[in-house]
Design an enzyme around this catalytic site. Structure first.
Site, PDB file in Angstrom:
ATOM      1  N   GLU A  38       0.813  -1.211   0.000  1.00  7.08           N
ATOM      2  CA  GLU A  38       0.000   0.000   0.000  1.00  7.08           C
ATOM      3  C   GLU A  38       0.852   1.268   0.000  1.00  7.08           C
ATOM      4  O   GLU A  38       1.492   1.591   0.985  1.00  7.08           O
ATOM      5  CB  GLU A  38      -0.951   0.013   1.205  1.00  7.08           C
ATOM      6  CG  GLU A  38      -2.040  -1.024   1.115  1.00  7.08           C
ATOM      7  CD  GLU A  38      -2.924  -0.857  -0.118  1.00  7.08           C
ATOM      8  OE1 GLU A  38      -3.322   0.284  -0.428  1.00  7.08           O
ATOM      9  OE2 GLU A  38      -3.212  -1.878  -0.762  1.00  7.08           O
ATOM     10  N   GLU A  79      -5.902   3.199   7.749  1.00  6.42           N
ATOM     11  CA  GLU A  79      -5.369   2.791   6.443  1.00  6.42           C
ATOM     12  C   GLU A  79      -5.346   1.273   6.329  1.00  6.42           C
ATOM     13  O   GLU A  79      -5.673   0.713   5.280  1.00  6.42           O
ATOM     14  CB  GLU A  79      -3.974   3.376   6.225  1.00  6.42           C
ATOM     15  CG  GLU A  79      -3.433   3.155   4.837  1.00  6.42           C
ATOM     16  CD  GLU A  79      -4.261   3.816   3.744  1.00  6.42           C
ATOM     17  OE1 GLU A  79      -4.649   3.111   2.789  1.00  6.42           O
ATOM     18  OE2 GLU A  79      -4.517   5.031   3.838  1.00  6.42           O
ATOM     19  N   GLU A  86     -10.850  -3.132   1.127  1.00  3.09           N
ATOM     20  CA  GLU A  86     -10.599  -3.229  -0.313  1.00  3.09           C
ATOM     21  C   GLU A  86     -10.298  -4.663  -0.729  1.00  3.09           C
ATOM     22  O   GLU A  86     -10.795  -5.143  -1.743  1.00  3.09           O
ATOM     23  CB  GLU A  86      -9.433  -2.322  -0.712  1.00  3.09           C
ATOM     24  CG  GLU A  86      -9.758  -0.847  -0.655  1.00  3.09           C
ATOM     25  CD  GLU A  86      -8.559   0.041  -0.948  1.00  3.09           C
ATOM     26  OE1 GLU A  86      -7.407  -0.481  -0.960  1.00  3.09           O
ATOM     27  OE2 GLU A  86      -8.767   1.239  -1.157  1.00  3.09           O
ATOM     28  N   LYS A 105     -15.746   0.366  -0.526  1.00  2.00           N
ATOM     29  CA  LYS A 105     -14.412   0.934  -0.725  1.00  2.00           C
ATOM     30  C   LYS A 105     -14.414   2.442  -0.520  1.00  2.00           C
ATOM     31  O   LYS A 105     -13.499   2.996   0.105  1.00  2.00           O
ATOM     32  CB  LYS A 105     -13.896   0.609  -2.128  1.00  2.00           C
ATOM     33  CG  LYS A 105     -13.464  -0.824  -2.303  1.00  2.00           C
ATOM     34  CD  LYS A 105     -12.898  -1.021  -3.703  1.00  2.00           C
ATOM     35  CE  LYS A 105     -12.249  -2.362  -3.872  1.00  2.00           C
ATOM     36  NZ  LYS A 105     -11.521  -2.460  -5.152  1.00  2.00           N
ATOM     37  N   ASP A 106     -15.430   3.128  -1.049  1.00  2.00           N
ATOM     38  CA  ASP A 106     -15.513   4.589  -0.913  1.00  2.00           C
ATOM     39  C   ASP A 106     -15.675   5.006   0.548  1.00  2.00           C
ATOM     40  O   ASP A 106     -15.054   5.971   1.002  1.00  2.00           O
ATOM     41  CB  ASP A 106     -16.664   5.153  -1.743  1.00  2.00           C
ATOM     42  CG  ASP A 106     -16.423   5.077  -3.246  1.00  2.00           C
ATOM     43  OD1 ASP A 106     -15.283   4.756  -3.655  1.00  2.00           O
ATOM     44  OD2 ASP A 106     -17.372   5.334  -4.006  1.00  2.00           O
TER      45      ASP A 106
END
Length: 139
Positions: A38, A79, A86, A105-106
């Protein structure tokens, strides 16, 4: 008569981590995986290091350290949760577009954004007066 999965504690134990050390190793592997994969987590960790160094330079008070460390850990945790959401969506949808998956996800991304904005606010409240005090000596 079928047995409920939760009726037999011995069978359930097979799926649990065998020790605290094993649990810790899995958790650390999860962090390493998230950090490696990530880009945003790398950026958050990098900014956290800068903030901690700045805190040392400015000799923060205990309450300032507590706020700074709180927001650093909140952003990193959010995060990782976002990355988890995700990955779950991608696994369930097999990487195909799904409107509910997009919502998930949003919303997870929004949680990270709000937490990062809060962290910036806390950072500004801590560091701007200190930087301003130094700059005002030269103005």
């Amino acid at each position: 008569m079928p047995m409920d999965l939760h009726d037999n504690k011995q069978d359930e134990q097979v799926y649990k981590n065998k020790s605290f050390i094993a649990s810790l190793e899995f958790a650390l592997q999860g962090f390493r995986t998230a950090f490696k994969e990530e880009r945003n987590l790398k950026a958050h960790v990098g900014l956290a290091i800068v903030a901690v160094i700045a805190g040392g330079i400015f000799k923060l008070a205990l309450n300032e350290w507590l706020w700074l460390l709180l927001v650093i850990f909140l952003v990193i945790v959010m995060e990782i949760i976002n990355t988890t959401a995700e990955n779950i969506v991608d696994m369930v949808t097999n990487y195909h577009f799904n409107s509910i998956g997009k919502k998930v996800k949003d919303m997870a991304a929004a949680a990270v954004l709000l937490t990062a904005c809060f962290a910036m606010l806390v950072g500004a409240l801590i560091f701007v007066p200190k930087v301003w005090a130094i700059l005002s000596k030269f103005l």
